[in-house]
Write an enzyme that holds these catalytic residues in place. Sequence first.
Site, PDB file in Angstrom:
ATOM      1  N   CYS A  34       0.837  -1.200   0.000  1.00 48.25           N
ATOM      2  CA  CYS A  34       0.000   0.000   0.000  1.00 48.25           C
ATOM      3  C   CYS A  34       0.869   1.247   0.000  1.00 48.25           C
ATOM      4  O   CYS A  34       2.064   1.195   0.297  1.00 48.25           O
ATOM      5  CB  CYS A  34      -0.894   0.054   1.248  1.00 48.25           C
ATOM      6  SG  CYS A  34      -1.961  -1.372   1.479  1.00 48.25           S
ATOM      7  N   ASP A 441      18.821  38.259 -12.198  1.00 52.66           N
ATOM      8  CA  ASP A 441      17.557  38.510 -12.891  1.00 52.66           C
ATOM      9  C   ASP A 441      16.908  39.782 -12.344  1.00 52.66           C
ATOM     10  O   ASP A 441      16.839  39.992 -11.121  1.00 52.66           O
ATOM     11  CB  ASP A 441      16.624  37.317 -12.685  1.00 52.66           C
ATOM     12  CG  ASP A 441      15.283  37.497 -13.354  1.00 52.66           C
ATOM     13  OD1 ASP A 441      15.187  37.261 -14.562  1.00 52.66           O
ATOM     14  OD2 ASP A 441      14.333  37.899 -12.651  1.00 52.66           O
TER      15      ASP A 441
END
Length: 491
Positions: A34, A441
């Site tokens: 599971c 940037d």
Amino acid sequence: MHTETERCVRAVQSKDARFDGVFFTAVRTTRIYCRPSCPVVPPKPENMEFHPSAASCQRAGFRACKRCRPDTSPGSPEWHVRADAVARAMRLIQDGVVDREGVPGLARRLGWSTRQIERQLLAELGAGPLALARAQRAQTARVLIETTPLPMGEIAFAAGFSSIRTFNDTVREVFALTPGELRARAARPHPGAAVTPGAISLRLPFRAPLEPSNLFGHLAATAVPGVEEWRDGAYRRTLSLPYGHGIVALAPRADHIACRLSLTDPRDLTHAISRCRRLLDLDADPVAVDDRLRTDPLLAPLVDKAPGRRVPGTVDPAEFAVRAVLGQQVSTAAARTHAARLVTAYGTPVDDPEGGLTHLFPGPEALAALDPESLALPRSRRTTLLTLVRALADGSLTLGPADDREEARAGLLALPGFGPWTTEIIAMRALGDPDAFLPGDLGVRRAAEGLGLPGTPAALTARAADWRPWRAYAVQYLWATDDHPINHLPA
């Protein structure tokens, strides 16, 4: 993680979905495996054993739980972060390389021997490359069985199986159901739902939270006409795939991404899904990312305001590299215009009965023959673009999930016209480096100054050392302070 028994038991007992895909719980008494968040009553700790992969569980003789469907868990974020050869091998296997080229092809791409690959993957994942590819083939087969009307024989070969018998045996062994029983159990489409021949609809899982605004906003705002579009609440684009081409539509939902794929060849399904997951950064661990960034008191309010930001990726690293060059020192609109001209002149036309897509983005081989005088770019930018596409076309530069990120950076910086900004944006979005950083940037610097962070690249880089290894996500939070279309989910 799977070797830390007490931690795994706590995760299973608390049904913590953050660990889905990180490890798998196998129950000795039922022979079922599971995901940690399985909704059933947790087994006794002494009956649990933990595995690093679904393939490892299957190799040990466990079958998938029919309730929690562990085979549909998000991918482990470990392979997203790590840059070593095992992580690169896992990214290639997820991309379907073993199905297309076999283990020798995987070894060739990594520069390893097949024996080394087998040994390393067994040590870390409890399964070799063939077992890992087999588990992925089983999941691909399940998707095709449950979502398409294709005959089982076609599904077997489309999923990568070498024979129908192997397909039947694998499906029965992994899911404890025959292919016919899987199809019978699948939910039927709503009677009024439109059905397009060849279309495959599926749900792409992710770890919550996921903030879709900058993710889909970025893709929509930078969309190249003819190749990408935003339509009816979904981002749509064309895909160049190993066996043909396709069109994908991706739409954000509360607990999954709705994905609709139209493929000319169903054998491309695994590859297409892998590309879409990388495009939307769906295997990320947002809790780990955000917890780290919250340790900076100036970033914490941004994280708390919209947790779960992802880094927009790409479906084709070479395409993104070309678009990064076209976007140097120009506006988003200008970059789209330049890219659209290349698409019209060199892209392959496609049909799109459901929308307005017209072309595949041209590959490096097609662009390597372009006439530089036809480009409405400065002469230096033309040189940069032509050098890039020729290097990609002749293989002297490669950008992909198997490539070493630092070697790719060095190769890009060696090309004329490539500086830190272009190299890092390609590392961030094309190579998937979660620690790529853009201190120079303009948007990052402006946001940093507005928050009281250092404004110079050197000082900001020093401050960002505490954000590692998630600096690419910090960039997304910083960019999001600006009122730019890339930060807003389209209407």
